[in-house]
Design an enzyme around this catalytic site. Structure first.
Site, PDB file in Angstrom:
ATOM      1  CB  CYS A 122       2.565 -13.557  -0.411  1.00 23.58           C
ATOM      2  SG  CYS A 122       2.369 -13.137  -2.022  1.00 23.58           S
TER       3      CYS A 122
ATOM      4  CG  ASN B 104      -2.778 -14.107  -4.298  1.00 21.98           C
ATOM      5  OD1 ASN B 104      -3.768 -13.661  -4.786  1.00 21.98           O
ATOM      6  ND2 ASN B 104      -3.141 -14.479  -3.404  1.00 21.98           N
TER       7      ASN B 104
ATOM      8  CB  CYS C 108       5.515 -16.493  -5.788  1.00 21.25           C
ATOM      9  SG  CYS C 108       6.065 -16.646  -7.513  1.00 21.25           S
ATOM     10  NE  ARG C 109       6.442 -14.498  -0.432  1.00 23.21           N
ATOM     11  CZ  ARG C 109       6.916 -13.739  -0.406  1.00 23.21           C
ATOM     12  NH1 ARG C 109       7.600 -13.399   1.615  1.00 23.21           N
ATOM     13  NH2 ARG C 109       6.190 -12.194  -0.133  1.00 23.21           N
ATOM     14  CB  SER C 110      -0.373 -15.329  -0.363  1.00 21.24           C
ATOM     15  OG  SER C 110      -0.837 -14.985  -1.847  1.00 21.24           O
TER      16      SER C 110
ATOM     17  CG  ASP D 117       8.423 -12.954  -3.517  1.00 23.86           C
ATOM     18  OD1 ASP D 117       8.237 -14.047  -4.043  1.00 23.86           O
ATOM     19  OD2 ASP D 117       7.828 -12.193  -3.489  1.00 23.86           O
TER      20      ASP D 117
END
Length: 152
Positions: free
Chosen positions: A8, A11, A13-15, A125
């Site tokens: 993301c 690096n 939150c999402r990934s 995000d």
């Protein structure tokens, strides 16, 4: 060995959420000896930082660990090391494709491409939306499909 990298922007939150959830699913199936799983950011803005507090809280509420994880920026070497490079949104994918060495673009995918029935094509995000529940729901559904696909 299946080498999977989630990506993301920062690096945090999402990934890392996808890395932790995917790792948990692989562990539950007793397959960790067949996988190498990490996450990266397309930017260096958060390098060295742990996952976002919202990500940590959501994962903890689901009994999933992100202990020891910290943000790292994507490198050209990652394209050589990993078999599957999975971005969270179209901008992540575009950034990955723009930086991919020759012959490595086929490794780049969008997380939600395995959910053709979904009206969403990108993982929003939660750093901006604040909706870690939606992010988790999408990550959880898609990582199950990715695991099945990779094992085929």
């Amino acid at each position: 060995m299946h080498k999977v990298l989630f990506v993301c922007l920062g690096n945090i939150c999402r990934s890392p959420m996808a890395e932790a959830v995917f790792r948990q699913k692989v562990t539950e199936r007793g397959l960790m000896d067949q996988f190498h799983i990490e996450s990266r950011g397309t930017s260096h803005w958060e390098e060295g930082n742990p996952p976002h507090r919202g990500t940590r809280q959501k994962l903890k509420s689901q009994g999933i660990s992100c202990e020891g994880m910290s943000s790292e920026q994507m490198t050209s070497g990652d394209f050589l090391e990993f078999d599957w490079i999975i971005g969270m949104d179209n901008q992540n994918k575009a950034d990955l494709l723009a930086s991919a060495p020759t012959g490595m673009t086929e490794k780049v995918h969008l997380l939600l491409e395995v959910l053709p029935e979904s009206s969403r094509k990108e993982v929003p995000d939660p750093y901006y939306t604040g909706d870690f529940d939606l992010t988790f729901e999408l990550v959880d559904r898609a990582t199950s499909k990715w695991l099945d696909l990779i094992l085929q």
